[in-house]
Scaffold this motif. Sequence first.
Motif, PDB file in Angstrom:
ATOM      1  N   ILE A   1      35.582  46.931  36.736  1.00 37.49           N
ATOM      2  CA  ILE A   1      36.830  46.890  37.171  1.00 37.49           C
ATOM      3  C   ILE A   1      37.758  45.693  36.103  1.00 37.49           C
TER       4      ILE A   1
ATOM      5  N   PHE B   1      39.932  50.235  38.357  1.00 40.39           N
ATOM      6  CA  PHE B   1      38.393  50.486  38.040  1.00 40.39           C
ATOM      7  C   PHE B   1      38.425  51.499  36.689  1.00 40.39           C
TER       8      PHE B   1
ATOM      9  N   ALA C   1      31.222  45.732  38.797  1.00 41.89           N
ATOM     10  CA  ALA C   1      31.883  46.291  40.301  1.00 41.89           C
ATOM     11  C   ALA C   1      31.328  45.481  41.341  1.00 41.89           C
TER      12      ALA C   1
ATOM     13  N   ARG D   1      37.891  52.739  44.344  1.00 45.72           N
ATOM     14  CA  ARG D   1      36.743  53.621  43.827  1.00 45.72           C
ATOM     15  C   ARG D   1      36.567  54.829  44.623  1.00 45.72           C
TER      16      ARG D   1
END
Length: 353
Positions: free
Chosen positions: A281, A274, A296, A221
């Motif tokens: 994710i 992601f 996440a 990310r």
Amino acid sequence: MTTRRGFIGGLLAASTAPRLGWASVGSPAFLAAAREPDGSYALHGLTSAGIETFSIPLPDRGHAACGHPTRAEAIGFARRPGRFALVLDCATGQVIHQLGPPDGRVFQGHGAYSGDGSLLFTCEQEEQGSIGHIGVWETDGYRRIDSFATTGIGPHEIRLMPDGRSLVIANGGIETVGREKVNLDRMRPSLVYTDLSGRVMDRVELEPSLARNSIRHLAIRQDGLVGFAMQWQGELGATVPLLGLHRVGEMPTLAAAPSEDERAMEGYAGSVAFAGTGAEIAITSPRGGRLHRFSASGEFIAAFRRSDVCGLAALGDGYLASDGLGGLIALDNDRPRVLSRAPCSWDNHLIAI
């Protein structure tokens, strides 16, 4: 005397001669290897709408690829243990360089460019013992200039971190002879962070009870949160987590699905990404024909069923997935949409350019 670190720093600061950019080949958003209807292999460029912009033959089965940040140039990697990494001019379809590993080593199917494209990093392992290395190539002519240890065995994927100054490496922990696994009772998978010269910044191993959970693939990310997908090498039917989340300097978080869903993955996560928002994710399992979504922070959200699904990348707020039947599927807010179906079998990965 110029040090290795200073030399690499100089390369990163240097500009490259202007060449055709990705707009010249239809502005593809993704790269994907595939097996063609006649049994041959190719690397494809795909738009975010699932439209093919180019197809370039490969000499054998491909695995992953990586696209140069600015030039219409891609590296097509052989499936591990691989002997070729082809530098492809995506505008002409020509092989402009053919990279080979040093004697006694093989490529591992993945690589990554530096942020400005002046360097290429390739995942490699020694044929005897599977000790991991990262090859470093200067991309003006693709000259090999260096290599450094991954501090583990069986490395598979490498990714550039968002800061542009560091790398994350997935050491699978598996010693192989060809594709035969020979050390399942001695595995030590690890997640390793280095700077661009190979200095280790952080190293994380799983607890001993999960030592057979091979760390294989990576997603990052923009804020530096790393997702890692695992493949269980222990008893079939075990309900072990196949997704981990990690930040440098912290302990990893392992994300598990409910037992029935976890067993359905058959111990195998093939890709990880992601969502476009970064709020969640997902991992895929071609063996189980499933895609699992998590928040996440690691909470299970939902499962999506699709035969032979594996490739996965961010698309819009959600994901783009590919399968071995030629399908490209967009997943947004629980509503899967088939974008296209090609007459090919997509391989394991969708790589964002």
